[in-house]
Design a protein around this motif. Structure first.
Motif, PDB file in Angstrom:
ATOM      1  N   GLU A   1     130.933 124.688  94.948  1.00  0.00           N
ATOM      2  CA  GLU A   1     132.066 124.699  94.019  1.00  0.00           C
ATOM      3  C   GLU A   1     131.723 123.847  92.795  1.00  0.00           C
ATOM      4  O   GLU A   1     131.360 122.669  92.925  1.00  0.00           O
ATOM      5  CB  GLU A   1     133.318 124.160  94.707  1.00  0.00           C
ATOM      6  CG  GLU A   1     134.574 124.281  93.873  1.00  0.00           C
ATOM      7  CD  GLU A   1     135.825 123.964  94.674  1.00  0.00           C
ATOM      8  OE1 GLU A   1     136.761 123.385  94.103  1.00  0.00           O
ATOM      9  OE2 GLU A   1     135.861 124.303  95.882  1.00  0.00           O
TER      10      GLU A   1
ATOM     11  N   SER B   1     132.851 122.705  88.655  1.00  0.00           N
ATOM     12  CA  SER B   1     133.959 122.633  87.700  1.00  0.00           C
ATOM     13  C   SER B   1     133.486 121.969  86.416  1.00  0.00           C
ATOM     14  O   SER B   1     132.639 121.069  86.435  1.00  0.00           O
ATOM     15  CB  SER B   1     135.148 121.861  88.281  1.00  0.00           C
ATOM     16  OG  SER B   1     134.802 120.511  88.514  1.00  0.00           O
TER      17      SER B   1
ATOM     18  N   TYR C   1     137.494 124.911  83.983  1.00  0.00           N
ATOM     19  CA  TYR C   1     136.907 126.134  84.537  1.00  0.00           C
ATOM     20  C   TYR C   1     136.313 125.805  85.903  1.00  0.00           C
ATOM     21  O   TYR C   1     135.573 124.821  86.046  1.00  0.00           O
ATOM     22  CB  TYR C   1     135.815 126.696  83.623  1.00  0.00           C
ATOM     23  CG  TYR C   1     135.133 127.909  84.229  1.00  0.00           C
ATOM     24  CD1 TYR C   1     135.735 129.157  84.178  1.00  0.00           C
ATOM     25  CD2 TYR C   1     133.901 127.786  84.877  1.00  0.00           C
ATOM     26  CE1 TYR C   1     135.137 130.271  84.750  1.00  0.00           C
ATOM     27  CE2 TYR C   1     133.297 128.890  85.454  1.00  0.00           C
ATOM     28  CZ  TYR C   1     133.923 130.123  85.392  1.00  0.00           C
ATOM     29  OH  TYR C   1     133.328 131.221  85.971  1.00  0.00           O
TER      30      TYR C   1
ATOM     31  N   SER D   1     134.252 127.437  89.387  1.00  0.00           N
ATOM     32  CA  SER D   1     133.455 128.517  89.970  1.00  0.00           C
ATOM     33  C   SER D   1     133.359 128.301  91.474  1.00  0.00           C
ATOM     34  O   SER D   1     133.023 127.202  91.931  1.00  0.00           O
ATOM     35  CB  SER D   1     132.051 128.544  89.350  1.00  0.00           C
ATOM     36  OG  SER D   1     131.241 129.502  90.009  1.00  0.00           O
TER      37      SER D   1
ATOM     38  N   ASP E   1     131.594 129.739  94.979  1.00  0.00           N
ATOM     39  CA  ASP E   1     130.508 130.538  95.547  1.00  0.00           C
ATOM     40  C   ASP E   1     130.472 130.262  97.044  1.00  0.00           C
ATOM     41  O   ASP E   1     130.150 129.153  97.475  1.00  0.00           O
ATOM     42  CB  ASP E   1     129.184 130.147  94.880  1.00  0.00           C
ATOM     43  CG  ASP E   1     128.019 131.006  95.369  1.00  0.00           C
ATOM     44  OD1 ASP E   1     128.212 131.806  96.300  1.00  0.00           O
ATOM     45  OD2 ASP E   1     126.917 130.864  94.816  1.00  0.00           O
TER      46      ASP E   1
ATOM     47  N   VAL F   1     131.614 135.397  94.990  1.00  0.00           N
ATOM     48  CA  VAL F   1     131.663 134.458  93.869  1.00  0.00           C
ATOM     49  C   VAL F   1     132.866 134.809  93.007  1.00  0.00           C
ATOM     50  O   VAL F   1     133.132 135.988  92.741  1.00  0.00           O
ATOM     51  CB  VAL F   1     130.373 134.523  93.021  1.00  0.00           C
ATOM     52  CG1 VAL F   1     130.454 133.547  91.858  1.00  0.00           C
ATOM     53  CG2 VAL F   1     129.149 134.223  93.877  1.00  0.00           C
ATOM     54  N   ARG F   2     133.600 133.781  92.570  1.00  0.00           N
ATOM     55  CA  ARG F   2     134.755 134.014  91.697  1.00  0.00           C
ATOM     56  C   ARG F   2     134.974 132.774  90.835  1.00  0.00           C
ATOM     57  O   ARG F   2     134.720 131.655  91.267  1.00  0.00           O
ATOM     58  CB  ARG F   2     136.003 134.303  92.534  1.00  0.00           C
ATOM     59  CG  ARG F   2     137.209 134.721  91.686  1.00  0.00           C
ATOM     60  CD  ARG F   2     138.406 135.045  92.543  1.00  0.00           C
ATOM     61  NE  ARG F   2     139.561 135.381  91.731  1.00  0.00           N
ATOM     62  CZ  ARG F   2     140.784 135.589  92.209  1.00  0.00           C
ATOM     63  NH1 ARG F   2     141.004 135.506  93.514  1.00  0.00           N
ATOM     64  NH2 ARG F   2     141.787 135.886  91.409  1.00  0.00           N
ATOM     65  N   GLY F   3     135.446 132.986  89.624  1.00  0.00           N
ATOM     66  CA  GLY F   3     135.744 131.880  88.720  1.00  0.00           C
ATOM     67  C   GLY F   3     137.127 132.024  88.118  1.00  0.00           C
ATOM     68  O   GLY F   3     137.730 133.101  88.137  1.00  0.00           O
TER      69      GLY F   3
END
Length: 375
Positions: free
Chosen positions: A53, A55, A80, A82, A84, A102-104
């Protein structure tokens, strides 16, 4: 602190302070797992994930003096995140039950504070700001019913702060916090779920006293009530949300390097279920510390739980069934569960266990030594 009183005179005409920018970054590499076990021997994993993770945050603050006794402080923060996640349960990967991906997500958070200072040692203030809490990375990337990566929050506060006799600092405030959703821990499955919106309303007090040049006292306490804004039919208390906390102590710091402290911390009883049928016990602890620093080396000795109190550390309302209790293939008979617990049934109406408080015992009195190097 932005809210501390200042003895310096403020120009009578509006004055803009130069904007203060900032940046922060963080990375966490986590291996998370939960296993079925028997007699402390691992059998098979319930969850097993590698989580990465990251940021990144950019923020800026600007202060405007509207008059000699009124200041406006505004800020803006951009975050922001992210997520994973790799599910290591290879046997489930082919069954569509794995949770890898994976996502943000990004969120803007404006903030503002209005400070009114009728006297150079008194500040009255109003705070307002938007924030967030990040959700469990495993829930963020799952394919079925994913949760919002960053849950918005709205905070507001009104309070006062003062400094008296150059040795006593006092502050008090009434505050509120609205969360779009609340994290709920599901212990048996080793995950968190995102539930409904909540509102917390509370009061805080803090005091700092310099008794002598080397002796200090402090007190912090909070009282608050956390509720779901919409009742789902089973009560609206937020399980395990503290309602009363206190921290207080005496600290000594000498000029020749010797320092010590005696601290008292406490948390009151709080609901363990939304309908408040089960209650998590409070805990009240006394700790002590003494240390000596010579140049860049400090040796210290701490005693935790000085009174050797028996208390519960982690506590959760959990449904479980003992081998001596009724079968799971039949409805619960009368008195299936002990007093102060309650029987739980599955979708088919059959008995699945008793809902009760499961907990980890708190640490007894213990002594720890340490050496610290400063550089």
């Amino acid at each position: 602190s932005l809210l501390q009183a200042s003895a310096a005179a403020v120009p009578s005409r509006p004055h803009h302070q130069r904007a203060v920018p900032g940046v922060s970054a963080r990375f966490d590499d986590i291996h998370n797992s939960l296993y079925y076990q028997q007699n402390r021997e691992r059998l098979s994993p319930v969850v097993e994930h590698d989580i990465r993770e990251s940021s990144l945050a950019l923020y800026a603050k600007e202060e405007v003096s509207l008059s000699r006794w009124v200041r406006l402080i505004v800020g803006l923060r951009a975050d922001y995140f992210s997520f994973d996640v790799t599910d290591r349960r290879e046997d489930l990967a082919t069954q569509g039950d794995a949770s890898s991906g994976v996502r943000g997500d990004m969120l803007l958070s404006p903030k503002a504070t209005l400070v009114i200072s009728p006297h150079r040692v008194v500040d009255l203030y109003v705070n307002f700001g938007r924030g967030f809490h990040s959700n469990d990375a495993r829930g963020v990337i799952r394919a079925v019913d994913p949760v919002t990566p960053l849950t918005p929050a709205l905070g507001y506060e009104v309070g006062a702060r003062t400094r008296l006799f150059q040795r006593l600092d006092l502050a008090a405030s009434f505050w509120g916090l609205d969360l779009d959703s609340e994290l709920v821990w599901v212990g048996d499955e080793g995950r968190t779920d995102s539930s409904g919106a909540t509102r917390r309303l509370g009061f805080e007090f803090e005091g700092r006293l310099r008794i002598a040049d080397w002796l200090f006292a402090d007190l912090d306490l909070t009282v608050n009530n956390a509720r779901f804004t919409q009742n789902a039919g089973n009560g609206n208390a937020v399980a395990l949300a503290p309602r009363f906390t206190i921290s207080s102590g005496l600290s000594a710091m000498t000029k020749f390097g010797l320092r010590s402290s005696l601290r008292f911390t406490g948390i009151g009883a709080r609901p363990a279920t939304e309908d408040e049928f089960l209650v998590a016990q409070g805990a009240w602890l006394l700790d002590a510390f003494v240390g000596y620093r010579w140049r860049f080396i400090e040796v210290g000795l701490s005693v935790e739980n000085l009174t050797d109190s028996r208390y519960r550390a982690a506590q959760f309302a959990t449904t479980s069934r003992l081998s001596s209790e009724p079968s799971t293939s039949a409805p619960p008979p009368p008195n299936a569960c002990p007093t102060s617990t309650r029987a739980q049934t599955g979708p088919d109406g059959n008995f699945i266990g008793c809902e009760d408080i499961n907990f980890s015992p708190g640490s007894p009195i213990n002594v720890q030594g340490r050496i610290t190097l400063y550089f």
